[in-house]
Design an enzyme around this catalytic site. Sequence first.
Site, PDB file in Angstrom:
ATOM      1  CD  GLU A  40      -3.011  -0.628  -0.078  1.00 28.44           C
ATOM      2  OE1 GLU A  40      -3.261   0.574  -0.320  1.00 28.44           O
ATOM      3  OE2 GLU A  40      -3.467  -1.559  -0.752  1.00 28.44           O
ATOM      4  CB  CYS A 195     -13.539   3.802 -13.627  1.00 26.86           C
ATOM      5  SG  CYS A 195     -14.405   5.391 -13.544  1.00 26.86           S
ATOM      6  CB  CYS A 202     -17.977   3.987 -20.587  1.00 33.72           C
ATOM      7  SG  CYS A 202     -17.150   5.368 -19.752  1.00 33.72           S
ATOM      8  CB  CYS A 205     -18.442   0.426 -16.938  1.00 33.38           C
ATOM      9  SG  CYS A 205     -18.769   0.915 -15.235  1.00 33.38           S
ATOM     10  CB  CYS A 211     -22.148   5.630 -14.475  1.00 33.81           C
ATOM     11  SG  CYS A 211     -20.786   6.816 -14.554  1.00 33.81           S
TER      12      CYS A 211
END
Length: 352
Positions: A40, A195, A202, A205, A211
Amino acid sequence: MSADIGDRFASELLAWFDHSGRHDLPWQHPRTPYRVWLSEIMLQQTQVQTVIPYFERFERELPTLPALAAASSDRVIALWAGLGYYARARNLHRAAQICVEKHGGELPDDFESLAALPGIGRSTAGAILAQAHGQCHAILDGNVKRVLCRYHGIDGWPGTGSVEKQLWTIAEQHLPQTRLADYTQAIMDFGATVCTRSSPSCVLCPLQGECVALREGRVDQLPQSKPGKPLPERRTLMLVLRDGAGRVLLARRPATGVWSGMWSLPEVADHDEARAFVATHVAADFDANEPLPLIEHVFSHYRLHIEPLAWNGVRSATRIGDNDDRLRWQPFATLAEVGLPAPVRKLLDSFA
């Protein structure tokens, strides 16, 4: 936002993750707190494919939190060299030392203690606890901000306090009751691969039906960018002083500022300072220097123009000892053992 929309958002993301997410990342097997934490921190400001070889090398050399805590700062920086944003490495090292001092050599598994460690904060703490322990915490990195801004049609730059507060509320509302580790990985993967900032997919998606940005034709406009201004320009001279034994003179950077505490090339403001440095530290004819091509390096907050000057066959001054913590002669053959800033390493590689 209705509970139905929140539940559907998470369930659709998890279904997408099951067949299209990333399941073979090195820190997922095994997904221990130390390995998740290391990944991370490396993934802040850096893409997955860039991080993977650095993670594997770092974890191989320092496989546990106590090993990291016991390592020298030079060793940590050398393993990090090339990833940039070196404050992350220094914070990682200090956090490990705090964990040894106060938490029995383990990362704490409560949110407040974890988020208080250097370099972690709210989002990273949530990511660690969700992935390593399955705890119910939201994350809000750049990928997640982009997904939520588009999905909900959130206006304003996400770095603004009021917008970020709104996004945190939404992120927490979307959390599922189960599979927290998978959901956390899913939303990060989704922002990184579907995204995306430019040319998002898209048509593929799974969230396109709800959205707002897609429905209103605003995908390219959201999230809104930070109001821009030209980057300041700075200039510096770097001195490449090579002796006849195949060594180069390195200087320790100041404890604060860019590349803080790292080994680099001696740096001066102008040719007068360069002449004084050479006269003080080596036996060389200053006017025998070879000007090298200018280097431009862009930081997040300014643009640095580096003018390198090189000398061959200089003689070492006796005052530079092996234990000098400000200056050192480093063999070209062992430059990999020193954490050098990326443009400096690239410049020296051209000589080696």
